[in-house]
Design a protein around this motif. Structure first.
Motif, short mmCIF file in Angstrom:
data_model
loop_
_atom_site.label_atom_id
_atom_site.label_comp_id
_atom_site.label_asym_id
_atom_site.label_seq_id
_atom_site.Cartn_x
_atom_site.Cartn_y
_atom_site.Cartn_z
N TYR A 190 0.72 -1.53 -0.20
CA TYR A 190 0.23 -0.08 0.10
C TYR A 190 0.56 1.24 -0.48
O TYR A 190 1.74 1.47 1.08
CB TYR A 190 -0.73 0.20 1.15
N LEU A 191 0.91 2.21 -1.23
CA LEU A 191 1.56 3.63 -1.30
C LEU A 191 1.14 4.55 0.21
O LEU A 191 2.70 5.08 0.23
CB LEU A 191 0.99 3.46 -1.97
N THR A 194 3.67 1.50 3.66
CA THR A 194 4.08 0.18 3.08
C THR A 194 5.28 -0.19 4.17
O THR A 194 5.86 0.14 4.67
CB THR A 194 5.52 1.16 1.94
N TRP A 207 8.11 0.46 -3.07
CA TRP A 207 7.02 0.40 -4.12
C TRP A 207 6.89 2.19 -3.81
O TRP A 207 6.47 2.53 -2.59
CB TRP A 207 5.85 -0.45 -3.08
N GLU A 209 5.23 5.78 -6.47
CA GLU A 209 4.01 6.34 -7.22
C GLU A 209 4.89 5.40 -8.67
O GLU A 209 3.27 5.20 -9.57
CB GLU A 209 4.59 7.67 -7.19
N GLU A 212 2.16 1.90 -8.25
CA GLU A 212 0.81 2.24 -8.31
C GLU A 212 0.62 3.00 -9.52
O GLU A 212 -0.58 2.28 -10.53
CB GLU A 212 0.99 3.45 -7.46
N TYR A 213 1.25 3.49 -10.41
CA TYR A 213 0.98 4.03 -11.43
C TYR A 213 0.87 2.57 -12.61
O TYR A 213 -0.37 2.38 -13.66
CB TYR A 213 1.50 5.05 -12.25
N ASN A 233 -6.96 -2.21 -1.45
CA ASN A 233 -6.45 -1.71 -0.78
C ASN A 233 -6.84 -0.69 0.42
O ASN A 233 -6.97 -1.21 0.75
CB ASN A 233 -5.58 -0.73 -2.39
N ASN A 242 -4.61 8.71 -0.76
CA ASN A 242 -3.99 7.95 -1.62
C ASN A 242 -5.19 8.37 -2.63
O ASN A 242 -5.56 8.12 -2.85
CB ASN A 242 -3.47 5.90 -1.74
N LEU A 245 -5.04 7.01 -5.62
CA LEU A 245 -5.81 6.03 -6.45
C LEU A 245 -7.92 6.18 -5.85
O LEU A 245 -8.38 5.83 -6.66
CB LEU A 245 -5.77 4.45 -4.82
#
Length: 297
Positions: A190-191, A194, A207, A209, A212-213, A233, A242, A245
């Motif tokens: 999870y951004l 983490t 991990w 962005e 995530e993209y 998430n 986030n 997201l």
């Protein structure tokens, strides 16, 4: 026992959320892809004709392959032999440290597995050199009858289900053959929360962005092809949000795992310390309350 529990206490494991996840998932799945398998609690319990278990962490996949290919009685025997060899108990830190030193030298998968039983809170942690460094779980952690019962069920499921194992980065898994009858499940790092095992300092991929993209673009591509996906998430965590997201999720269906948040008029605030855990899908479930409208003040 309703579900099989993974023998690994893996950070972010979804064992306690299986009821909610399986309410959301389609009832008939041909191929189920567990793209970030982790402790594999979801994949081992899902009902599908074929299950793909993938994780970038090599020792997890090595362990699952070992448990699948080795007779269960032999697995138990090897574990008990290690316990006897190092006189492992809830109090014997010296024996634990000796086993840990040996594992860090030879990387034997059984040594690793036994360490997890006696590590603090059964946690798995490595240092920058990929050496196992979880401290001893004095008076807390041990191999016991409950763990052995879970392990036997887990091993038998590995042997009886049609499971294919892969040790790849999520972008390298071949998803080209999937269609509308399949499901790709993602439980990535999870951004905004983490864990240390994904911080880029343990010899494994970080991990950020960028990842995530890349994942969200991959899910968009699956959607354009008519392939179902489900993404676990968090939208909010300890005052963080986030926003990437949140914005992306507006195209899809959002299921709140705490159903008290399912009221679309609920406004979340950045200063709110609550963790808002969700499953985002490109399909709708008749069995679960969902909401697509998310307000951020």
């Amino acid at each position: 026992m309703k579900y099989i529990k993974s023998p690994l206490n893996y950070t972010g494991g979804k064992y306690k959320l299986l009821d909610s996840l399986f309410e959301i998932f389609p009832k008939n799945i041909n191929t189920f892809v567990d793209l970030f398998a982790g402790g594999f609690n979801v994949g081992i319990n899902v009902s599908a004709k074929t299950i793909i278990c993938n994780d970038q962490i090599s020792y997890l996949i090595d362990l699952y392959k070992f448990l699948e290919l080795t007779p269960t009685e032999e697995v138990i025997e090897q574990i008990k032999n290690r316990i006897e060899e190092f006189q492992l108990t809830k109090q014997n830190a010296e024996g634990y440290n000796l086993l840990r030193d040996r594992y860090n030298m030879n990387k034997n998968i059984v040594d690793f597995f036994v360490l997890t039983f006696y590590a603090f809170n059964h946690q798995i942690r490595f240092n920058n050199s990929q050496k196992f460094n979880t401290p001893f779980g004095k008076d807390r952690s041990s191999y016991n009858d409950s763990i052995e019962k879970n392990l036997v069920l887990f091993c038998e499921a590995l042997k009886n289900k049609n499971i294919n194992f892969y040790n790849n980065d999520f972008l390298s898994v071949d998803l080209n053959s999937l269609d509308k009858n399949d499901l790709v499940y993602c439980d990535p790092p999870y951004l905004i929360s983490t864990g240390s095992y994904n911080d880029g300092k343990r010899g494994f991929k970080d991990w950020t962005e960028l990842e995530e993209y890349q994942l969200l673009n991959l899910l968009d591509d699956l959607n354009n092809r008519g392939v179902k996906f489900a993404l676990s998430n968090v939208l909010y965590h300890k005052g963080l949000s986030n926003e990437l997201l949140i914005e992306w999720s507006k195209k899809y269906t959002v299921y709140y795992l705490d159903k008290s948040y399912s009221n679309c008029s609920y406004h979340f605030k950045e200063r709110d310390a609550k963790t808002v855990e969700v499953v985002i899908t490109n399909f709708e479930s008749e069995d679960y309350i969902q909401c697509q409208q998310i307000s951020l003040f």
